[in-house]
Design an enzyme around this catalytic site. Structure first.
Site, mmCIF file in Angstrom:
data_model
loop_
_atom_site.group_PDB
_atom_site.id
_atom_site.type_symbol
_atom_site.label_atom_id
_atom_site.label_comp_id
_atom_site.label_asym_id
_atom_site.label_seq_id
_atom_site.Cartn_x
_atom_site.Cartn_y
_atom_site.Cartn_z
ATOM 1 N N ASP A 18 40.033 33.327 45.938
ATOM 2 C CA ASP A 18 41.274 33.416 46.146
ATOM 3 C C ASP A 18 41.680 34.719 45.500
ATOM 4 O O ASP A 18 41.174 35.688 45.022
ATOM 5 C CB ASP A 18 41.984 32.418 45.408
ATOM 6 C CG ASP A 18 43.603 32.177 44.932
ATOM 7 O OD1 ASP A 18 44.212 32.406 46.034
ATOM 8 O OD2 ASP A 18 43.931 32.022 43.931
ATOM 9 N N SER A 19 43.087 34.986 45.502
ATOM 10 C CA SER A 19 43.547 36.173 45.135
ATOM 11 C C SER A 19 43.452 36.284 43.678
ATOM 12 O O SER A 19 43.439 37.335 42.806
ATOM 13 C CB SER A 19 45.061 36.371 45.322
ATOM 14 O OG SER A 19 45.938 35.387 44.940
ATOM 15 N N TYR A 50 48.547 38.449 46.561
ATOM 16 C CA TYR A 50 48.264 38.702 48.104
ATOM 17 C C TYR A 50 49.709 38.609 48.753
ATOM 18 O O TYR A 50 50.132 39.019 49.750
ATOM 19 C CB TYR A 50 47.408 37.689 48.515
ATOM 20 C CG TYR A 50 46.058 37.968 48.434
ATOM 21 C CD1 TYR A 50 45.329 39.181 47.795
ATOM 22 C CD2 TYR A 50 45.050 37.057 49.046
ATOM 23 C CE1 TYR A 50 44.124 39.461 47.684
ATOM 24 C CE2 TYR A 50 43.539 37.343 48.664
ATOM 25 C CZ TYR A 50 43.135 38.284 48.185
ATOM 26 O OH TYR A 50 41.749 38.637 47.956
ATOM 27 N N GLY A 51 50.360 37.583 48.055
ATOM 28 C CA GLY A 51 51.582 37.305 48.811
ATOM 29 C C GLY A 51 52.652 38.004 49.216
ATOM 30 O O GLY A 51 53.679 37.796 50.166
ATOM 31 N N CYS A 81 42.938 30.073 49.348
ATOM 32 C CA CYS A 81 44.113 30.789 49.609
ATOM 33 C C CYS A 81 45.047 30.636 50.797
ATOM 34 O O CYS A 81 44.495 31.080 51.709
ATOM 35 C CB CYS A 81 43.945 32.163 49.129
ATOM 36 S SG CYS A 81 45.307 33.230 49.128
ATOM 37 N N ASN A 82 46.041 30.044 50.699
ATOM 38 C CA ASN A 82 46.943 29.971 51.883
ATOM 39 C C ASN A 82 47.418 31.480 52.341
ATOM 40 O O ASN A 82 47.549 31.381 53.863
ATOM 41 C CB ASN A 82 48.200 29.239 51.723
ATOM 42 C CG ASN A 82 48.189 27.712 51.225
ATOM 43 O OD1 ASN A 82 48.263 26.859 52.019
ATOM 44 N ND2 ASN A 82 47.729 27.449 49.991
ATOM 45 N N THR A 83 47.572 32.328 51.772
ATOM 46 C CA THR A 83 48.082 33.487 52.147
ATOM 47 C C THR A 83 46.955 34.248 52.805
ATOM 48 O O THR A 83 47.155 34.602 54.086
ATOM 49 C CB THR A 83 48.617 34.653 50.989
ATOM 50 O OG1 THR A 83 49.374 33.842 50.173
ATOM 51 C CG2 THR A 83 49.333 35.461 51.552
ATOM 52 N N GLU A 159 48.435 32.671 36.561
ATOM 53 C CA GLU A 159 47.279 33.957 36.043
ATOM 54 C C GLU A 159 47.385 34.086 34.766
ATOM 55 O O GLU A 159 46.013 34.028 34.336
ATOM 56 C CB GLU A 159 47.742 35.195 36.886
ATOM 57 C CG GLU A 159 47.450 35.145 38.444
ATOM 58 C CD GLU A 159 46.008 34.825 38.650
ATOM 59 O OE1 GLU A 159 45.129 35.442 38.147
ATOM 60 O OE2 GLU A 159 45.604 34.103 39.758
ATOM 61 N N CYS A 191 50.721 27.048 48.210
ATOM 62 C CA CYS A 191 50.071 28.139 47.702
ATOM 63 C C CYS A 191 48.924 27.395 46.570
ATOM 64 O O CYS A 191 49.448 26.658 45.825
ATOM 65 C CB CYS A 191 50.878 29.053 47.082
ATOM 66 S SG CYS A 191 50.240 30.162 45.707
ATOM 67 N N THR A 192 47.734 27.815 46.542
ATOM 68 C CA THR A 192 46.865 27.095 45.547
ATOM 69 C C THR A 192 46.978 27.376 44.102
ATOM 70 O O THR A 192 46.380 26.667 43.427
ATOM 71 C CB THR A 192 45.432 27.607 46.174
ATOM 72 O OG1 THR A 192 45.283 29.123 46.056
ATOM 73 C CG2 THR A 192 45.178 27.212 47.342
ATOM 74 N N HIS A 193 47.897 28.165 43.553
ATOM 75 C CA HIS A 193 48.296 28.474 42.409
ATOM 76 C C HIS A 193 49.010 27.188 42.012
ATOM 77 O O HIS A 193 49.163 26.965 40.791
ATOM 78 C CB HIS A 193 48.877 29.703 42.191
ATOM 79 C CG HIS A 193 47.975 30.863 41.946
ATOM 80 N ND1 HIS A 193 47.497 31.554 43.262
ATOM 81 C CD2 HIS A 193 47.615 31.643 41.135
ATOM 82 C CE1 HIS A 193 46.695 32.500 42.852
ATOM 83 N NE2 HIS A 193 46.969 32.650 41.541
HETATM 84 N N1 DGL Z 1 46.847 31.428 46.076
HETATM 85 C C1 DGL Z 1 47.507 32.126 47.045
HETATM 86 C C2 DGL Z 1 47.985 31.241 48.083
HETATM 87 O O1 DGL Z 1 47.220 30.157 48.309
HETATM 88 C C3 DGL Z 1 48.402 33.282 46.910
HETATM 89 C C4 DGL Z 1 48.723 33.936 45.462
HETATM 90 C C5 DGL Z 1 49.018 35.207 45.620
HETATM 91 O O2 DGL Z 1 50.357 35.616 45.934
HETATM 92 O O3 DGL Z 1 48.142 36.086 45.506
HETATM 93 O O4 DGL Z 1 48.826 31.628 48.998
#
Ligand code: DGL
Length: 277
Positions: A18-19, A50-51, A81-83, A159, A191-193
């Site tokens: 993931d990011s 990443y977003g 990570c979805n992004t 984070e 988003c996985t966060h």
């Molecule tokens: N965890 C990431 C997701 O599922 C994105 C987090 C990020 O923006 O880095 O989209």
């Protein structure tokens, strides 16, 4: 494009990235359904978030981290990570021979649950702007209103391992309320966060609003895929997890202590894989 051969074998580990630490919400589901597998986890924290980055940048990072996981023998890669899935899964599948499993906001289960026929999708800007997300909404045939809500700042709080301060609560309220005010009775965590903030989101939304996350579905999909490919481990001993970060390892280590209790060492991602493109 030259394909990277991946070493596959039952006793090879599964690579997950993931990011940052958000993908741990997926890793815990993988651990629950695959207790004997060895798991490698990369937090690409040196490149987080990443977003809000261009898709090409994320594509390069996903390929680089994927190559690292293959260099460690990964028999499958989970893009937790979805992004990154929206930006890079197509190129990853073209380049890597091992199974590459990705994330997608759980719109379909949300539509099935919604009575008000208004569904909020909480995700990063990158996911919500992607062609993959447009397609996903386009494939929804039911008459449902989809409210796409970006949630700047949520990733950063997770984070930090800050899951409950007044600042985090305020941010959660700020981006949860708009969809509720428009009648959403179901919220998708895209988003996985965000599953780490699910308790706070539920506090804002109340008991009648469904919260949908997809980590467990992805973990079950991974198990089915490994089973179909004859790649499940035959060991009966508990699997282990190894962690790397492209950011400061001690910072990732502090978040891990909150999000993945136990004793672990976070290793720095080797320089050739940690640097930008
Ligand atoms: N965890 C990431 C997701 O599922 C994105 C987090 C990020 O923006 O880095 O989209």
């Amino acid at each position: 494009m030259k394909r990277v051969p991946g070493l596959t074998g039952n006793e090879h580990p599964i690579g997950v990235f993931d990011s940052g630490v958000g993908g741990l919400s997926v890793l815990r589901e993988i651990r629950a359904v695959l207790p004997h597998e060895n798991l490698l986890y990369v937090a690409d924290s040196g490149h987080l978030p990443y977003g809000n980055k261009p898709a090409e940048y994320i594509e390069q990072r996903a390929l680089t981290v994927g190559r690292f996981l293959l260099s460690r023998g990964a028999k499958a890669i989970v893009v937790a990570c979805n992004t990154a899935t929206a930006a890079a899964i197509t190129v990853m599948r073209a380049e890597f021979r091992v199974p590459v499993i990705g994330m997608e906001p759980g719109l379909k289960p949300a539509v099935a649950l919604s009575k008000s026929l208004v569904v909020g999708v909480l995700a990063t800007e990158g996911t919500l702007k992607s062609a993959k997300f447009r397609d996903l909404v386009g494939r929804t045939t039911e008459k449902v209103e989809v409210i796409a809500q970006a949630c700047p700042g949520w990733v950063e709080q997770v984070e930090l391992g800050d899951l409950g301060s007044p600042a985090t609560r305020d941010l959660v309220r700020r981006y949860t309320e708009p969809a509720l005010e428009r009648g959403a009775d179901t919220l998708v965590l895209g988003c996985t966060h965000y599953p780490f903030l699910a308790g706070l989101i539920a506090d804002v939304a109340g008991p009648d609003v469904h919260i949908v996350e997809t980590g467990s579905a992805v973990a079950r999909h991974l198990r089915r895929r490994l089973e179909a490919d004859g790649l499940l481990t035959r060991r009966m001993a508990p699997g282990v997890e190894l962690f790397w970060s492209s950011g400061p390892a001690e910072v990732t280590g502090r978040s891990l202590a909150v999000l993945w209790p136990g004793v672990h060492r976070v290793q720095p991602l080797p320089a050739g894989f940690a640097a930008g493109d």
